[in-house]
Write a protein that holds these residues in place. Sequence first.
Motif, PDB file in Angstrom:
ATOM      1  N   THR A 247     -33.978  41.904-109.343  1.00 34.64           N
ATOM      2  CA  THR A 247     -35.431  41.776-109.212  1.00 34.64           C
ATOM      3  C   THR A 247     -36.162  42.977-109.798  1.00 34.64           C
ATOM      4  N   PHE A 248     -35.725  44.193-109.429  1.00 34.35           N
ATOM      5  CA  PHE A 248     -36.462  45.382-109.831  1.00 34.35           C
ATOM      6  C   PHE A 248     -35.822  46.088-111.020  1.00 34.35           C
ATOM      7  N   GLY A 249     -34.941  45.372-111.720  1.00 34.03           N
ATOM      8  CA  GLY A 249     -34.541  45.799-113.046  1.00 34.03           C
ATOM      9  C   GLY A 249     -35.529  45.295-114.073  1.00 34.03           C
ATOM     10  N   ASP A 250     -36.567  44.618-113.606  1.00 35.60           N
ATOM     11  CA  ASP A 250     -37.589  44.029-114.465  1.00 35.60           C
ATOM     12  C   ASP A 250     -38.893  44.816-114.332  1.00 35.60           C
ATOM     13  N   SER A 251     -39.527  45.105-115.452  1.00 35.38           N
ATOM     14  CA  SER A 251     -40.731  45.943-115.440  1.00 35.38           C
ATOM     15  C   SER A 251     -41.895  45.284-114.704  1.00 35.38           C
ATOM     16  N   ASN A 252     -42.030  43.966-114.831  1.00 32.54           N
ATOM     17  CA  ASN A 252     -43.148  43.289-114.163  1.00 32.54           C
ATOM     18  C   ASN A 252     -43.033  43.379-112.642  1.00 32.54           C
ATOM     19  N   SER A 253     -41.817  43.293-112.118  1.00 31.03           N
ATOM     20  CA  SER A 253     -41.608  43.415-110.678  1.00 31.03           C
ATOM     21  C   SER A 253     -41.930  44.823-110.204  1.00 31.03           C
ATOM     22  N   ILE A 254     -41.542  45.818-110.988  1.00 32.87           N
ATOM     23  CA  ILE A 254     -41.856  47.210-110.655  1.00 32.87           C
ATOM     24  C   ILE A 254     -43.371  47.414-110.639  1.00 32.87           C
ATOM     25  N   LEU A 255     -44.039  46.830-111.616  1.00 30.10           N
ATOM     26  CA  LEU A 255     -45.491  46.962-111.716  1.00 30.10           C
ATOM     27  C   LEU A 255     -46.181  46.347-110.497  1.00 30.10           C
ATOM     28  N   LEU A 256     -45.773  45.141-110.115  1.00 30.68           N
ATOM     29  CA  LEU A 256     -46.406  44.463-108.983  1.00 30.68           C
ATOM     30  C   LEU A 256     -46.186  45.229-107.677  1.00 30.68           C
ATOM     31  N   SER A 257     -44.964  45.709-107.466  1.00 31.08           N
ATOM     32  CA  SER A 257     -44.674  46.431-106.222  1.00 31.08           C
ATOM     33  C   SER A 257     -45.425  47.755-106.159  1.00 31.08           C
ATOM     34  N   SER A 258     -45.595  48.413-107.286  1.00 24.29           N
ATOM     35  CA  SER A 258     -46.277  49.714-107.293  1.00 24.29           C
ATOM     36  C   SER A 258     -47.780  49.565-107.040  1.00 24.29           C
TER      37      SER A 258
ATOM     38  N   THR B 139     -29.839  54.157-108.986  1.00 19.01           N
ATOM     39  CA  THR B 139     -30.570  54.546-110.188  1.00 19.01           C
ATOM     40  C   THR B 139     -31.908  53.839-110.269  1.00 19.01           C
ATOM     41  N   ILE B 140     -31.911  52.524-110.014  1.00 21.92           N
ATOM     42  CA  ILE B 140     -33.155  51.759-110.057  1.00 21.92           C
ATOM     43  C   ILE B 140     -34.126  52.248-108.985  1.00 21.92           C
ATOM     44  N   PHE B 141     -33.608  52.553-107.800  1.00 23.18           N
ATOM     45  CA  PHE B 141     -34.456  53.070-106.720  1.00 23.18           C
ATOM     46  C   PHE B 141     -35.097  54.388-107.131  1.00 23.18           C
ATOM     47  N   LEU B 142     -34.326  55.285-107.746  1.00 20.58           N
ATOM     48  CA  LEU B 142     -34.869  56.578-108.165  1.00 20.58           C
ATOM     49  C   LEU B 142     -35.913  56.407-109.267  1.00 20.58           C
ATOM     50  N   LEU B 143     -35.653  55.506-110.222  1.00 17.32           N
ATOM     51  CA  LEU B 143     -36.624  55.248-111.279  1.00 17.32           C
ATOM     52  C   LEU B 143     -37.933  54.715-110.703  1.00 17.32           C
ATOM     53  N   MET B 144     -37.832  53.776-109.756  1.00 16.08           N
ATOM     54  CA  MET B 144     -39.027  53.226-109.111  1.00 16.08           C
ATOM     55  C   MET B 144     -39.769  54.300-108.326  1.00 16.08           C
TER      56      MET B 144
ATOM     57  N   ASN C  63     -41.807  51.337-118.876  1.00 16.04           N
ATOM     58  CA  ASN C  63     -40.511  51.086-119.498  1.00 16.04           C
ATOM     59  C   ASN C  63     -39.503  52.182-119.136  1.00 16.04           C
ATOM     60  N   HIS C  64     -39.988  53.404-118.946  1.00 16.93           N
ATOM     61  CA  HIS C  64     -39.097  54.473-118.475  1.00 16.93           C
ATOM     62  C   HIS C  64     -38.557  54.140-117.080  1.00 16.93           C
ATOM     63  N   ALA C  65     -39.352  53.419-116.293  1.00 15.90           N
ATOM     64  CA  ALA C  65     -38.930  53.057-114.942  1.00 15.90           C
ATOM     65  C   ALA C  65     -38.018  51.832-114.918  1.00 15.90           C
ATOM     66  N   THR C  66     -37.818  51.193-116.065  1.00 11.97           N
ATOM     67  CA  THR C  66     -37.008  49.976-116.158  1.00 11.97           C
ATOM     68  C   THR C  66     -35.592  50.338-116.568  1.00 11.97           C
ATOM     69  N   TYR C  67     -34.636  49.935-115.766  1.00 10.53           N
ATOM     70  CA  TYR C  67     -33.247  50.386-115.939  1.00 10.53           C
ATOM     71  C   TYR C  67     -32.690  50.065-117.320  1.00 10.53           C
ATOM     72  N   HIS C  68     -32.839  48.826-117.782  1.00  6.29           N
ATOM     73  CA  HIS C  68     -32.180  48.437-119.029  1.00  6.29           C
ATOM     74  C   HIS C  68     -32.888  48.977-120.272  1.00  6.29           C
ATOM     75  N   MET C  69     -34.052  49.625-120.090  1.00 10.36           N
ATOM     76  CA  MET C  69     -34.749  50.225-121.220  1.00 10.36           C
ATOM     77  C   MET C  69     -34.301  51.669-121.438  1.00 10.36           C
ATOM     78  N   HIS C  70     -33.010  51.907-121.281  1.00 13.78           N
ATOM     79  CA  HIS C  70     -32.453  53.249-121.467  1.00 13.78           C
ATOM     80  C   HIS C  70     -31.244  53.224-122.390  1.00 13.78           C
ATOM     81  N   ASN C  71     -30.960  54.385-122.931  1.00  8.95           N
ATOM     82  CA  ASN C  71     -29.834  54.542-123.847  1.00  8.95           C
ATOM     83  C   ASN C  71     -28.550  54.737-123.042  1.00  8.95           C
ATOM     84  N   PHE C  72     -27.633  53.790-123.202  1.00  7.36           N
ATOM     85  CA  PHE C  72     -26.339  53.908-122.537  1.00  7.36           C
ATOM     86  C   PHE C  72     -25.233  54.197-123.549  1.00  7.36           C
TER      87      PHE C  72
END
Length: 298
Positions: free
Chosen positions: A62-73, A175-180, A247-256
Amino acid sequence: MKTIKRSFSVAGYNFRQWHKNPRIFITFALAFILCFLLSDKAVKFAEEYGTTMQLVEAFVWTFGDSNSILLSSLLLVLLFADMPFLSSGTPFYLVRIDRKTWLLGQAVYIAAATAIYLVFILVSTALVCMSNSFIGNLWSETAAILGYSGAGQQVALPALVKTLEMSTPYACMGTIFLLMLLYALLLVFIMLVFNLYKGQAAGVISVFVFSVYGFILNPQTIKAVFQLSDELMYKANVAVGWLSPLNHATYHMHNFGYDLLPRLWQTYALFGGLILLCYFLALHAIRRYNFNFTGTEG
């Protein structure tokens, strides 16, 4: 040491104002409803396929998605609507401590309240799927279907293969919790700065401008508007990955390890630097802030 103790006293006083405060109850009630609506897709998907889920997977998908992060914030605007937290007890603190210590107490309160809010979101998503989940630190069969079959994209769940291959559920959740948390803190501190400089209306407007900026700088939005080719889309994806805090707060938008997106440590450093900058701006603003206690009685 005395300054830290006094700042925690200020933060504690703010938490005591939660007692029988309907705004706090409404904020957490809306957060639970939001979690139920956003994570329901993953739960229904597992039910349709007759598979189980790992306990924190609903949160991850759910919160690996930027729109979900935006709505919750955005619900944090309601939680911190009374910022900079003037009440009947504020004058008593200000005659005993300086403004810097008082502001430090507000910062401690903001960080703690935001963390509590996100823990509530995490627990809520776990409660939604707990009847069909397990606690082992292994990705479930549901996750494998979502990730490897491409079904995650069909039901709008960001279940990416690299998430499955490079992490475990609890590590990914952390990781997702810390980004959020870092994104939410930056949003609230921006609101605090504008509140101190220009008033509460400006603080609310700053949050929505900040959120709209993140929403517009979204790879899918850019692709839909400009209909870019795959090569240009990759360049745009990298650009917005660096330029957008959302996008920085979105997990999959990072360099792995195989693209030019920001690495996790770079995102942590960027968020940390911006939060500190906002705090120092707030320190500057508090020197000339005109405390108005009208209507704070009781």
